[in-house]
Write an enzyme that holds these catalytic residues in place. Structure first.
Site, PDB file in Angstrom:
ATOM      1  CE  LYS A  28      81.886  94.028  24.235  1.00 26.33           C
ATOM      2  NZ  LYS A  28      81.059  92.802  24.210  1.00 26.33           N
ATOM      3  CG  ASP A  78      80.392  92.011  28.149  1.00 26.79           C
ATOM      4  OD1 ASP A  78      79.842  92.004  29.266  1.00 26.79           O
ATOM      5  OD2 ASP A  78      79.853  92.468  27.127  1.00 26.79           O
ATOM      6  CE  LYS A 136      76.066  92.205  29.089  1.00 25.42           C
ATOM      7  NZ  LYS A 136      76.993  91.907  27.964  1.00 25.42           N
ATOM      8  CG  ASP A 146      75.615  80.952  39.565  1.00 25.95           C
ATOM      9  OD1 ASP A 146      75.038  80.493  40.577  1.00 25.95           O
ATOM     10  OD2 ASP A 146      75.868  80.264  38.567  1.00 25.95           O
ATOM     11  CB  THR A 152      70.348  98.650  25.884  1.00 22.48           C
ATOM     12  OG1 THR A 152      71.186  97.659  25.298  1.00 22.48           O
ATOM     13  CG2 THR A 152      71.186  99.596  26.709  1.00 22.48           C
ATOM     14  NE  ARG A 154      77.906  95.883  14.749  1.00 24.69           N
ATOM     15  CZ  ARG A 154      76.600  95.863  15.025  1.00 24.69           C
ATOM     16  NH1 ARG A 154      75.771  95.266  14.194  1.00 24.69           N
ATOM     17  NH2 ARG A 154      76.145  96.432  16.125  1.00 24.69           N
TER      18      ARG A 154
HETATM   19  O1  C5P Z   1      79.675  96.605  16.720  1.00 22.41           O
HETATM   20  P1  C5P Z   1      79.247  97.444  17.879  1.00 22.41           P
HETATM   21  O2  C5P Z   1      80.074  98.699  18.051  1.00 22.41           O
HETATM   22  O3  C5P Z   1      77.758  97.719  17.896  1.00 22.41           O
HETATM   23  O4  C5P Z   1      79.578  96.528  19.149  1.00 22.41           O
HETATM   24  C1  C5P Z   1      79.206  96.895  20.450  1.00 22.41           C
HETATM   25  C2  C5P Z   1      79.593  95.813  21.419  1.00 22.41           C
HETATM   26  O5  C5P Z   1      79.068  96.153  22.712  1.00 22.41           O
HETATM   27  C3  C5P Z   1      79.053  94.427  21.100  1.00 22.41           C
HETATM   28  O6  C5P Z   1      80.005  93.465  21.585  1.00 22.41           O
HETATM   29  C4  C5P Z   1      77.769  94.344  21.913  1.00 22.41           C
HETATM   30  O7  C5P Z   1      77.436  93.039  22.280  1.00 22.41           O
HETATM   31  C5  C5P Z   1      78.157  95.151  23.152  1.00 22.41           C
HETATM   32  N1  C5P Z   1      77.000  95.757  23.847  1.00 22.41           N
HETATM   33  C6  C5P Z   1      76.113  96.621  23.230  1.00 22.41           C
HETATM   34  N2  C5P Z   1      75.059  97.155  23.917  1.00 22.41           N
HETATM   35  C7  C5P Z   1      74.878  96.837  25.188  1.00 22.41           C
HETATM   36  C8  C5P Z   1      75.763  95.978  25.848  1.00 22.41           C
HETATM   37  C9  C5P Z   1      76.823  95.449  25.133  1.00 22.41           C
HETATM   38  O8  C5P Z   1      76.278  96.927  22.064  1.00 22.41           O
HETATM   39  N3  C5P Z   1      73.868  97.375  25.845  1.00 22.41           N
END
Ligand code: C5P
Length: 233
Positions: free
Chosen positions: A31, A58, A60, A63, A118, A210
């Site tokens: 992603k 991603d 989003k 427009d 979220t 992460r």
């Molecule tokens: O490091 P982690 O597993 O938390 O990363 C989750 C990824 O998903 C990040 O790129 C974050 O921006 C994205 N994301 C999220 N929650 C959302 C939408 C996108 O964690 N509601």
């Protein structure tokens, strides 16, 4: 079998390429979000595709329909596999995105709709004029609206995917961030699910950042998550 997508939450193309090479064959889908794309532009998408990986772009989009249609076409030309739009952009915008994606045929990009971020709670919804619906009710309403307007799938919390997948047509894609394997740090995520639970509840793609990127052994971390996903089927 659900697919694992690693969130390339790094700042440069070089870091992204180094991470992908370190992870190797274990993961085939990445992603690219706002941070990396704004820093490096389409070159980073090309670099990931050149490594033989699938790309979830991603950004989003939200427009007017014509602008989103043209942006989706630009993504399709780059070989992007998944792209996000905001469902609040409306029916015509969602339809324009889906039609633009369809021009690339079966291998073209699939359009994922974001329903309610979220990070928003009831008060935030009221502030933007959404009255009389809880965030959970708004998620279901927007999910129906987006898929009826042509979106191929949804980005949703793993806590929502069970109820959404039972209410939406078969074949809808459910892409869930907020996934944490046992023993891994939750970080700033508030409502997490394990990889096995997300798959059991109907997720088709799991986005994990992460727990893999920051692991001392990213290959082992990714393999453990894939093992847990396989075990859930
Ligand atoms: O490091 P982690 O597993 O938390 O990363 C989750 C990824 O998903 C990040 O790129 C974050 O921006 C994205 N994301 C999220 N929650 C959302 C939408 C996108 O964690 N509601």
């Amino acid at each position: 079998m659900a697919e694992l997508i690693v969130a390339l939450d790094v700042q440069t193309r070089d870091e992204a390429v180094a991470k992908i090479n370190e992870i190797g064959d274990a993961v085939g889908f990445y992603k690219i979000g706002l941070e990396l794309f704004t820093a490096e532009g389409p070159d980073v998408v090309k670099a990931v595709k050149d490594l033989g990986k699938k790309v979830f772009l991603d950004l989003k989009f939200h427009d007017i329909p014509r602008t989103v249609e043209r942006a989706v076409k630009s993504g399709g030309k780059l070989g992007v596999d998944l792209m996000t739009i905001h469902s609040v952009g409306g029916k015509a915008m969602i339809r324009a995105a889906a039609d633009a994606a369809a021009e690339f045929g079966a291998a073209g990009p699939k359009i994922l709709a974001v329903t309610v971020l979220t990070s928003l709670d009831q008060t935030d919804l009221e502030d933007v004029g959404i009255l009389g619906r809880t965030p959970a009710e708004q998620v279901v309403a927007m999910a129906r609206f987006a898929t009826e307007s042509g979106a191929h799938g949804l980005v949703c919390s793993p806590k929502e995917v069970g109820s959404l997948s039972s209410q939406l047509p078969a074949g809808t894609l459910f892409v869930t961030p907020g996934v944490r394997p046992q023993g891994s740090a939750v970080g700033d995520q508030k409502r997490v699910s394990s990889p096995a639970d997300a798959v059991r509840d109907g997720a088709t793609h799991l986005v994990v950042g992460r727990p893999i990127l920051a692991a001392p052994d990213p290959v082992a971390a990714a393999s453990a998550i894939l093992e847990e996903m396989r075990g859930a089927v």
